[in-house]
Design a protein around this motif. Structure first.
Motif, PDB file in Angstrom:
ATOM      1  N   MET A 204     -12.479   1.889   9.103  1.00 49.20           N
ATOM      2  CA  MET A 204     -12.017   0.943   8.200  1.00 49.20           C
ATOM      3  C   MET A 204     -10.539   0.863   8.143  1.00 49.20           C
ATOM      4  N   GLN A 205     -10.004   1.800   8.336  1.00 44.58           N
ATOM      5  CA  GLN A 205      -8.605   1.755   8.114  1.00 44.58           C
ATOM      6  C   GLN A 205      -7.916   0.770   8.917  1.00 44.58           C
ATOM      7  N   GLU A 206      -8.165   0.660   9.932  1.00 41.61           N
ATOM      8  CA  GLU A 206      -7.510  -0.173  10.792  1.00 41.61           C
ATOM      9  C   GLU A 206      -6.260  -0.605  10.325  1.00 41.61           C
ATOM     10  N   SER A 207      -5.764   0.071   9.704  1.00 40.62           N
ATOM     11  CA  SER A 207      -4.553  -0.240   9.200  1.00 40.62           C
ATOM     12  C   SER A 207      -3.785  -0.958  10.126  1.00 40.62           C
ATOM     13  N   GLY A 208      -4.086  -0.804  11.138  1.00 39.76           N
ATOM     14  CA  GLY A 208      -3.287  -1.363  12.119  1.00 39.76           C
ATOM     15  C   GLY A 208      -2.657  -2.547  11.717  1.00 39.76           C
ATOM     16  N   THR A 209      -3.183  -3.201  11.059  1.00 37.85           N
ATOM     17  CA  THR A 209      -2.599  -4.356  10.626  1.00 37.85           C
ATOM     18  C   THR A 209      -1.404  -4.724  11.317  1.00 37.85           C
ATOM     19  N   GLU A 210      -0.486  -4.522  10.894  1.00 37.66           N
ATOM     20  CA  GLU A 210       0.600  -5.147  11.549  1.00 37.66           C
ATOM     21  C   GLU A 210       1.450  -4.345  12.373  1.00 37.66           C
TER      22      GLU A 210
ATOM     23  N   THR B 221      -3.975 -18.171  -0.395  1.00 35.99           N
ATOM     24  CA  THR B 221      -5.066 -18.156   0.533  1.00 35.99           C
ATOM     25  C   THR B 221      -4.492 -18.016   1.900  1.00 35.99           C
ATOM     26  N   LEU B 222      -4.563 -16.915   2.321  1.00 39.82           N
ATOM     27  CA  LEU B 222      -4.022 -16.733   3.634  1.00 39.82           C
ATOM     28  C   LEU B 222      -5.179 -16.621   4.533  1.00 39.82           C
ATOM     29  N   SER B 223      -4.991 -17.038   5.625  1.00 38.95           N
ATOM     30  CA  SER B 223      -6.093 -16.961   6.522  1.00 38.95           C
ATOM     31  C   SER B 223      -6.381 -15.535   6.808  1.00 38.95           C
ATOM     32  N   LYS B 224      -5.477 -14.759   6.622  1.00 38.54           N
ATOM     33  CA  LYS B 224      -5.652 -13.375   6.999  1.00 38.54           C
ATOM     34  C   LYS B 224      -6.833 -12.797   6.362  1.00 38.54           C
ATOM     35  N   THR B 225      -7.372 -11.961   6.980  1.00 35.93           N
ATOM     36  CA  THR B 225      -8.473 -11.304   6.380  1.00 35.93           C
ATOM     37  C   THR B 225      -7.854 -10.128   5.739  1.00 35.93           C
ATOM     38  N   ALA B 226      -8.386  -9.792   4.719  1.00 33.58           N
ATOM     39  CA  ALA B 226      -7.751  -8.709   4.072  1.00 33.58           C
ATOM     40  C   ALA B 226      -8.026  -7.484   4.839  1.00 33.58           C
ATOM     41  N   PRO B 227      -7.043  -6.902   5.197  1.00 33.62           N
ATOM     42  CA  PRO B 227      -7.186  -5.676   5.957  1.00 33.62           C
ATOM     43  C   PRO B 227      -7.713  -4.660   5.027  1.00 33.62           C
ATOM     44  N   PRO B 228      -8.482  -3.880   5.490  1.00 31.05           N
ATOM     45  CA  PRO B 228      -9.085  -2.865   4.690  1.00 31.05           C
ATOM     46  C   PRO B 228      -8.054  -2.040   4.047  1.00 31.05           C
ATOM     47  N   GLU B 229      -7.111  -1.779   4.774  1.00 29.09           N
ATOM     48  CA  GLU B 229      -6.177  -0.844   4.208  1.00 29.09           C
ATOM     49  C   GLU B 229      -5.318  -1.426   3.154  1.00 29.09           C
TER      50      GLU B 229
ATOM     51  N   PHE C  75      -0.658   3.464 -10.153  1.00 27.49           N
ATOM     52  CA  PHE C  75      -0.488   2.479  -9.084  1.00 27.49           C
ATOM     53  C   PHE C  75      -1.750   1.687  -8.802  1.00 27.49           C
ATOM     54  N   ALA C  76      -1.591   0.467  -8.945  1.00 31.57           N
ATOM     55  CA  ALA C  76      -2.724  -0.395  -8.674  1.00 31.57           C
ATOM     56  C   ALA C  76      -3.134  -0.232  -7.221  1.00 31.57           C
ATOM     57  N   TYR C  77      -2.163   0.038  -6.478  1.00 33.31           N
ATOM     58  CA  TYR C  77      -2.416   0.153  -5.057  1.00 33.31           C
ATOM     59  C   TYR C  77      -3.438   1.240  -4.741  1.00 33.31           C
ATOM     60  N   PHE C  78      -3.372   2.261  -5.514  1.00 31.67           N
ATOM     61  CA  PHE C  78      -4.287   3.362  -5.243  1.00 31.67           C
ATOM     62  C   PHE C  78      -5.626   3.217  -5.944  1.00 31.67           C
TER      63      PHE C  78
ATOM     64  N   ALA D 242     -10.812   6.988  -0.452  1.00 27.72           N
ATOM     65  CA  ALA D 242     -11.044   8.024   0.544  1.00 27.72           C
ATOM     66  C   ALA D 242      -9.799   8.285   1.363  1.00 27.72           C
ATOM     67  N   THR D 243      -9.181   7.261   1.696  1.00 33.45           N
ATOM     68  CA  THR D 243      -7.994   7.390   2.529  1.00 33.45           C
ATOM     69  C   THR D 243      -6.846   8.093   1.840  1.00 33.45           C
ATOM     70  N   TRP D 244      -6.483   7.564   0.711  1.00 33.41           N
ATOM     71  CA  TRP D 244      -5.313   8.176   0.090  1.00 33.41           C
ATOM     72  C   TRP D 244      -5.598   9.528  -0.547  1.00 33.41           C
ATOM     73  N   LYS D 245      -6.818   9.690  -0.930  1.00 34.73           N
ATOM     74  CA  LYS D 245      -7.134  10.990  -1.504  1.00 34.73           C
ATOM     75  C   LYS D 245      -7.047  12.049  -0.428  1.00 34.73           C
ATOM     76  N   ASN D 246      -7.479  11.646   0.669  1.00 35.01           N
ATOM     77  CA  ASN D 246      -7.407  12.590   1.787  1.00 35.01           C
ATOM     78  C   ASN D 246      -5.939  12.900   2.061  1.00 35.01           C
ATOM     79  N   ALA D 247      -5.181  11.877   1.966  1.00 36.63           N
ATOM     80  CA  ALA D 247      -3.758  12.064   2.222  1.00 36.63           C
ATOM     81  C   ALA D 247      -3.130  12.975   1.172  1.00 36.63           C
ATOM     82  N   VAL D 248      -3.597  12.809  -0.001  1.00 38.66           N
ATOM     83  CA  VAL D 248      -3.049  13.645  -1.075  1.00 38.66           C
ATOM     84  C   VAL D 248      -3.403  15.103  -0.801  1.00 38.66           C
ATOM     85  N   ARG D 249      -4.612  15.294  -0.488  1.00 35.67           N
ATOM     86  CA  ARG D 249      -5.026  16.677  -0.221  1.00 35.67           C
ATOM     87  C   ARG D 249      -4.259  17.232   0.950  1.00 35.67           C
ATOM     88  N   HIS D 250      -4.158  16.394   1.899  1.00 37.85           N
ATOM     89  CA  HIS D 250      -3.442  16.807   3.094  1.00 37.85           C
ATOM     90  C   HIS D 250      -2.011  17.221   2.744  1.00 37.85           C
ATOM     91  N   ASN D 251      -1.396  16.437   1.956  1.00 36.33           N
ATOM     92  CA  ASN D 251      -0.015  16.732   1.590  1.00 36.33           C
ATOM     93  C   ASN D 251       0.095  17.994   0.745  1.00 36.33           C
TER      94      ASN D 251
END
Length: 674
Positions: free
Chosen positions: A2-8, A387-395, A498-501, A506-515
DNA sequence: CGCAAACTAAACAGAT
DNA sequence: TATCTGTTTAGTTTGC
């Protein structure tokens, strides 16, 4: 997956493209090697302000001249000048300062907008920026209105009470009046300035050496002397009206020596002039009380009478009240001032309205539906509907997080913007946009000041905070009463702040633990009910220096800050205090940036600087600070536990940006963590 | 280009 | 057993 953050990823870069200028570098000092930012301009923020003030003064002077001319007819002698430069009063000429002339002030005219649009297709980020600005403008408008109302109230009260108060020396009043104009004009201008700066910051507006775009126009253009004269006439008429009406009430007033309960005054009494910057009411604090005047009496703050032109100092509020009644009795001048101010405000509002319309039109044209037709202060939501055509990236999901847009590069902003950010009201949106993953280290500074100040913003905007996980975790822990939190509490803090979080848990929590595990600065302490995490400040600080020494740019930033920081902040504080306009200082718009700057500087100095360049090599394991307390996690040999340096740069501009709102993922959002 | 730092993902283990 | 908590490793991105 999911992350595919790749996004950009891509984009980023070009921070400088448009002529962004580096404020810092320029004017202020020639740092040894200033940064790389070559370019462009250098209009230091301070300079801008000065300039504006100067202009404001000029304008005010003109106005005064007009008035005086009229008055002179009535009362030939009047003298004494205000502190302002001489002469201004007598001479009829309306000299326009060169600076003003040069600047050809202009706001963001429609044309300009078009240019912007054409230059680069408006990227979603840009749209967001625009939207945000619009919101900001609306907010400002509201605040203006509030302010205006207050003023009116005040005036009214004064009228009632002091109608009888003898007419004191006209001269005094005149002086006050003049200054009042100046100050008020400046205040209004500041409003515009904010707007402008924001635009500049976003890169939408670029200031170039030659052409400076300043907001003054509204005053210089909008309020031409003739208009002012007209105004003055109106005012005088009004005054007469008032006085007549007052007479009728006079009896009542006299009976009560003290103003009938003026809630405002009373409340202030309690605060005793303390001017609290509500902008960020940190913790508890009631929600938005900034409206309530009790925070700051518009005319009293820091123990000083804020009446335009009066800087009398008072020990207590009572004294101030007396002073107010005696010295600033309501009379023609006061009334006139208000009237003028009203006009000025109206002008500004008009201007704002126009810009707003423009934005709307633009958005419409671009198929963006803005949800905010109404000036609701709701921060950050507008964008949601884009409305952006973009699909919302998972991340990063938010629609906006789009990948690249040159303009709002991940890389935060050009130097210019950085510099400005320091000065401008941060609250407004820093452009974030795209930064997908990490923001440069520069943003890792200790966020405390910043985060706090932008608290509301981050809480509502799904913007990725420009801080590293480590910084955030530290902040969370330090904010807790015991300076320790369990993992879950840390999670909660993240989601709360943070609304962002509120998504992709799963992703950021993992990051938190990791940190937590990775960085030495986080110490796990066994507790009765499990384990809690604490921060080893020394460790945390330790890492910062490295970065500094390493990057010239950063160093430079710091140096700059250190060098000018104090001066700047002092200047700002003074200036803010001076014209402290409730409008700006107060609300959500907050302008805390100054504080932010100061704090940042302070922090940096404490931490980073001392270590200075000392070790670029790295953390010297040997000297590691004694284990402060808790047992340190035993990490025998960690390969690379080197903590990251948080760079301390104080650039306040992270680029958060607007929020995308939650509507998006709200659904899934918070629940996961909770 | 190389390095360091930060981020993300994920495997894995111990505790609840 | 499932989940949470913690630790590690690996790969990628980013800035200098």
């Amino acid at each position: 997956m999911m992350q595919e953050s790749g996004t950009e990823a891509t984009s980023n870069g070009p921070a400088n493209q448009n002529g962004a200028a580096s404020v810092e570098g320029g004017a202020r000092d020639a740092r040894p090697r200033s940064v790389t930012t070559p370019s462009t301009v250098d209009i230091a923020a301070a300079d801008l302000i000065h300039l504006q003030q100067h202009q404001a003064l000029q304008v005010a002077r003109q106005i005064l001249l007009q008035q005086q001319q009229q008055q002179q007819q009535l009362q030939p002698h009047q003298g004494t000048g205000l502190k302002s430069p001489k002469g201004s009063e007598k001479q009829p000429s309306l000299q326009v300062p060169v600076s003003v002339a040069m600047m050809t002030p202009q706001v963001i005219t429609p044309q300009r907008m078009q240019q912007i649009l054409q230059q680069q297709v408006l990227s979603p980020q840009q749209l967001q920026v625009l939207l945000q600005q619009q919101q900001a403008l609306m907010l400002q408008q509201q605040q203006l209105q509030e302010f205006y109302k207050k003023q009116q109230e005040q005036l009214h009260l004064q009228l009632l009470q002091q109608q009888h108060a003898g007419t004191q020396s006209k001269e005094q009043q005149q002086q006050a009046q003049r200054l009042a104009f100046q100050q008020q004009l400046m205040q209004v201008q500041q409003l515009q300035q904010q707007h402008l700066l924001n635009l500049q910051r976003q890169g939408l507006l670029t200031i170039q050496p030659g052409q400076t775009t300043l907001p003054l126009h509204s005053l210089t253009q909008g309020m031409i002397p003739a208009e002012l004269q007209q105004l003055w006439k109106e005012v005088t008429n009004v005054k007469e009206e008032n006085s007549s009406s007052n007479n009728s009430h006079r009896g009542l007033d006299l009976s009560s020596p003290q103003p009938p309960k003026n809630p405002l005054l009373n409340q202030h009494a309690s605060t005793n002039g303390q001017y609290m910057s509500h902008s960020l009411k940190r913790e508890g604090s009631t929600v938005d009380d900034h409206h309530h005047s009790h925070h700051s009496h518009p005319l009293y703050g820091h123990g000083v009478c804020k009446w335009p032109g009066c800087e009398a100092v008072f020990e207590d509020f009572q004294s101030f009240l007396k002073h107010l009644n005696n010295e600033h009795a309501l009379d023609d001048r006061s009334t006139a001032q208000c009237r003028v101010q009203m006009q000025v405000v109206q002008q500004l509002e008009l201007q704002l309205a126009k810009d707003k319309e423009r934005l709307q039109a633009m958005m419409t044209h671009l198929h963006v539906k803005s949800t905010e037709p109404k000036p609701a202060p709701q921060p950050l939501n507008l964008v949601s509907n884009v409305t952006l055509s973009k699909t919302a990236p998972p991340e990063a999901s938010p629609p906006l997080s789009l990948p690249q847009t040159p303009t709002t590069p991940t890389a935060p902003l050009t130097p210019l913007s950085q510099a400005y950010s320091v000065i401008t009201p941060n609250s407004l949106h820093h452009s974030v946009g795209p930064m997908r993953r990490r923001y440069s280290d520069k943003y890792n500074m200790p966020i405390s000041p910043d985060i706090v100040q932008n608290k509301e913003f981050y809480m509502n905007a799904e913007v990725r905070p420009p801080f590293t996980y480590a910084s955030l975790i530290r902040q969370a822990i330090l904010e807790s009463p015991e300076k320790q939190l369990t993992l879950n509490e840390i999670y909660n803090w993240f989601t709360r702040m943070f609304a962002y979080f509120r998504r992709n848990a799963a992703t950021w929590k993992n990051a938190v633990r990791h940190n937590l595990s990775l960085h030495k600065c986080f110490v796990r302490v066994e507790n009765v009910k499990g384990a809690v995490w604490t921060v080893d400040e020394l460790e945390f600080q330790k890492r910062r220096p490295q970065k500094i020494s390493g990057s010239p740019a950063l160093v430079k930033n710091i140096q700059t800050s250190l060098g000018y920081g104090p001066a700047l902040s002092a200047a700002f504080q003074a200036s803010m205090a001076e014209n402290n306009i409730p409008l700006y200082t107060t609300a959500s718009i907050g302008s805390p940036t100054l504080n932010s700057l100061a704090n940042a500087i302070r922090e940096e100095m404490n931490g980073a600087m001392d270590h200075g360049n000392s070790n670029g090599s790295d953390s010297s394991p040997g000297r590691s600070p004694l284990p402060a307390m808790h047992h340190i996690k035993e990490e025998p040999l960690d390969p690379e536990d080197h903590e990251g340096p948080l760079s301390l740069v104080m650039t306040a501009n992270h680029s958060p940006d607007f929020g995308h709102h939650r509507d998006y993922d709200d659904d899934q959002g918070h629940d996961d963590m909770l």
